[in-house]
Design a protein around this motif. Structure first.
Motif, mmCIF file in Angstrom:
data_model
loop_
_atom_site.group_PDB
_atom_site.id
_atom_site.type_symbol
_atom_site.label_atom_id
_atom_site.label_comp_id
_atom_site.label_asym_id
_atom_site.label_seq_id
_atom_site.Cartn_x
_atom_site.Cartn_y
_atom_site.Cartn_z
ATOM 1 N N VAL A 129 0.852 -1.192 0.000
ATOM 2 C CA VAL A 129 0.000 0.000 0.000
ATOM 3 C C VAL A 129 0.885 1.238 0.000
ATOM 4 N N LYS A 130 0.346 2.322 -0.496
ATOM 5 C CA LYS A 130 1.085 3.577 -0.432
ATOM 6 C C LYS A 130 0.973 4.140 0.978
ATOM 7 N N SER A 131 1.928 4.990 1.341
ATOM 8 C CA SER A 131 1.907 5.573 2.673
ATOM 9 C C SER A 131 2.352 7.019 2.623
ATOM 10 N N THR A 132 2.075 7.728 3.689
ATOM 11 C CA THR A 132 2.460 9.120 3.832
ATOM 12 C C THR A 132 2.832 9.339 5.289
ATOM 13 N N ASP A 133 3.041 10.586 5.682
ATOM 14 C CA ASP A 133 3.298 10.867 7.091
ATOM 15 C C ASP A 133 2.298 11.890 7.603
ATOM 16 N N LEU A 134 2.285 12.074 8.909
ATOM 17 C CA LEU A 134 1.284 12.937 9.531
ATOM 18 C C LEU A 134 1.467 14.392 9.107
ATOM 19 N N GLY A 135 2.711 14.821 8.941
ATOM 20 C CA GLY A 135 2.955 16.201 8.524
ATOM 21 C C GLY A 135 2.336 16.510 7.173
ATOM 22 N N ALA A 136 2.422 15.552 6.246
ATOM 23 C CA ALA A 136 1.821 15.755 4.928
ATOM 24 C C ALA A 136 0.303 15.861 5.029
ATOM 25 N N LEU A 137 -0.305 15.036 5.869
ATOM 26 C CA LEU A 137 -1.757 15.106 6.044
ATOM 27 C C LEU A 137 -2.177 16.430 6.665
ATOM 28 N N PHE A 138 -1.454 16.894 7.687
ATOM 29 C CA PHE A 138 -1.775 18.179 8.319
ATOM 30 C C PHE A 138 -1.570 19.316 7.327
ATOM 31 N N GLY A 139 -0.511 19.208 6.518
ATOM 32 C CA GLY A 139 -0.275 20.250 5.529
ATOM 33 C C GLY A 139 -1.378 20.325 4.490
ATOM 34 N N LYS A 148 -7.768 10.906 15.893
ATOM 35 C CA LYS A 148 -8.042 9.553 16.399
ATOM 36 C C LYS A 148 -7.086 8.577 15.731
ATOM 37 N N LEU A 149 -6.309 7.852 16.551
ATOM 38 C CA LEU A 149 -5.359 6.873 16.052
ATOM 39 C C LEU A 149 -5.843 5.477 16.409
ATOM 40 N N ASP A 150 -5.920 4.619 15.407
ATOM 41 C CA ASP A 150 -6.313 3.224 15.615
ATOM 42 C C ASP A 150 -5.647 2.408 14.521
ATOM 43 N N THR A 151 -4.325 2.242 14.647
ATOM 44 C CA THR A 151 -3.529 1.669 13.566
ATOM 45 C C THR A 151 -2.965 0.293 13.906
ATOM 46 N N GLU A 152 -3.407 -0.283 15.005
ATOM 47 C CA GLU A 152 -2.957 -1.624 15.386
ATOM 48 C C GLU A 152 -1.425 -1.711 15.424
ATOM 49 N N GLY A 156 2.373 4.661 18.156
ATOM 50 C CA GLY A 156 3.573 5.289 18.693
ATOM 51 C C GLY A 156 4.409 5.949 17.617
ATOM 52 N N LEU A 157 4.503 5.317 16.470
ATOM 53 C CA LEU A 157 5.215 5.900 15.335
ATOM 54 C C LEU A 157 4.572 7.227 14.924
ATOM 55 N N ILE A 158 3.239 7.270 14.931
ATOM 56 C CA ILE A 158 2.530 8.494 14.548
ATOM 57 C C ILE A 158 2.678 9.558 15.632
ATOM 58 N N LEU A 159 2.708 9.160 16.895
ATOM 59 C CA LEU A 159 2.949 10.127 17.968
ATOM 60 C C LEU A 159 4.332 10.746 17.836
ATOM 61 N N ASP A 160 5.309 9.968 17.381
ATOM 62 C CA ASP A 160 6.636 10.531 17.115
ATOM 63 C C ASP A 160 6.555 11.602 16.034
ATOM 64 N N GLN A 161 5.772 11.356 14.996
ATOM 65 C CA GLN A 161 5.611 12.348 13.936
ATOM 66 C C GLN A 161 4.864 13.581 14.440
ATOM 67 N N LEU A 162 3.880 13.376 15.312
ATOM 68 C CA LEU A 162 3.132 14.498 15.872
ATOM 69 C C LEU A 162 4.028 15.419 16.690
ATOM 70 N N PRO A 170 -6.244 19.741 19.637
ATOM 71 C CA PRO A 170 -6.675 19.872 21.032
ATOM 72 C C PRO A 170 -7.030 18.547 21.686
ATOM 73 N N PHE A 171 -7.574 17.619 20.897
ATOM 74 C CA PHE A 171 -7.962 16.317 21.443
ATOM 75 C C PHE A 171 -7.314 15.207 20.619
ATOM 76 N N LEU A 172 -6.925 14.144 21.316
ATOM 77 C CA LEU A 172 -6.167 13.048 20.729
ATOM 78 C C LEU A 172 -6.614 11.754 21.391
ATOM 79 N N SER A 173 -6.642 10.674 20.617
ATOM 80 C CA SER A 173 -6.837 9.357 21.244
ATOM 81 C C SER A 173 -5.985 8.328 20.524
ATOM 82 N N PHE A 174 -5.623 7.283 21.267
ATOM 83 C CA PHE A 174 -4.860 6.174 20.708
ATOM 84 C C PHE A 174 -5.193 4.926 21.510
ATOM 85 N N GLU A 175 -4.843 3.773 20.941
ATOM 86 C CA GLU A 175 -5.107 2.519 21.620
ATOM 87 C C GLU A 175 -4.102 2.286 22.749
#
Length: 332
Positions: A129-139, A148-152, A156-162, A170-175
């Motif tokens: 599958v193709k992938s991107t990073d959180l900065g690109a999505l925010f941009g 909302k994070l639910d990536t199985e 943690g990898l996405i929190l590092d990018q955040l 303002p609000f965040l959730s993860f498993e």
């Protein structure tokens, strides 16, 4: 047969009854309906995105599973046409592509980590599958009001990018898969936490091929109901609560020098599989096992619920959102 028709056969649900932009909105006290967007990373078949849309939010749904993304396009196409829903068919990863292990027993177990996607010796189909990073999505879409994070396993990898991005949602959730995640969030200014049970969040109108209802993430922010109710708790309180909910028992082997053992008797102690590991590090370490009603299974996460019918999300409120709430209360 289309993905929507397949869902209709499985669930008995009529696609024409799915939510649409003209449906009656549920009332939610969280103000984010007018503040911005919800970013649903790990959208699966859109069961959480549908709830956010029905509540009046704009949603960016991120889902790499081709079959699940197709189902979202077909089932929630009216929202896509109206611009209220944007579907990003991609994984969040560290390179431009990734391998996704699509679990054949439960689509919600699919992951970019092989040990997670094929957990408990279940079969998984591997797709590129193709992938991107959180900065690109925010941009591209802006900073969401709720992330909302639910990536199985990749939360943690996405929190590092955040950590490299500002402003923060303002609000965040993860498993709750690792205690390290709470530390990562706290270091980024998330001071308030809720430990939210997930087992009762059923999308009863959407059943998988085994006849089981898919699950959604529930409400978020001020509306999320945790083990401690709607009240927010500190990081330390949340960690201790996680310990009580997710530690498994072992028997002490150090009877002579253990403060917890009385009368030189072996006593059950509480421990997680690995308090300091993230999912990737845990998978690379020695195998750990968890006892369930039906079998003893190899654990795939550093932290797992003692109850095999329950699991937990961690909801977080950033200090900027907390300050705003306090200011608004003073104005009342």
């Amino acid at each position: 047969m289309s993905s929507v028709q397949l869902l209709q056969v499985i669930t008995g649900a009529d696609p024409s009854n799915c939510a649409d932009p003209e449906s009656k909105r549920r009332r939610m006290s969280t103000k984010s309906r007018t503040e911005g967007i919800v970013m649903d990373i790990g959208a699966n078949f859109g069961q959480s995105s549908e709830r956010y849309l029905d509540a009046g939010f704009q949603v960016v749904a991120v889902e790499p599973n081709p079959a699940a993304a197709k189902a979202i396009r077909e089932r929630l196409g009216t929202f896509i046409s109206s611009g209220e829903l944007v579907l990003e068919e991609t994984a969040i990863w560290t390179s431009s592509s990734a391998k996704l292990y699509i679990n054949k027993e439960d689509s919600e177990w699919s992951s970019c980590f092989e040990t997670v996607g094929s957990r408990y010796d279940t079969e998984a189909e591997v797709v590129d599958v193709k992938s991107t990073d959180l900065g690109a999505l925010f941009g591209k879409h802006g900073t969401p009001w709720y992330l909302k994070l639910d990536t199985e396993g990749a939360d943690g990898l996405i929190l590092d990018q955040l950590a490299t991005l500002w402003p923060k949602p303002p609000f965040l959730s993860f498993e709750l898969n690792s205690l390290v995640y709470l530390k990562q969030a706290a270091e980024q200014g998330y001071q308030d936490f809720k430990v939210v049970p997930q087992g009762h969040h059923k999308a009863k109108h959407l059943l998988d091929e085994h006849g089981r209802p898919l699950t959604h993430a529930g409400d978020f922010g001020e509306d999320a109901i945790g083990v401690s109710g709607k009240s927010w708790i500190s990081q330390g309180e949340a960690v201790e609560l996680c310990r009580r909910l997710c530690f498994v028992a072992r028997q002490c082997d150090n009877r002579d020098n253990c403060d917890n053992c009385d009368n030189d008797q072996r006593a059950p102690h509480a421990e997680v599989h690995d308090e300091h590991a993230d999912v990737q590090g845990f998978a690379a370490g020695p195998p750990r096992y968890v006892d369930r009603d039906f079998a003893t299974l190899r654990a795939c996460f550093p932290v797992e619920s003692k109850n095999d019918e329950e699991w937990y999300d961690i909801h977080c409120r950033h200090q900027t959102a907390a300050n705003r709430v306090k200011s608004e209360r003073r104005e009342l």
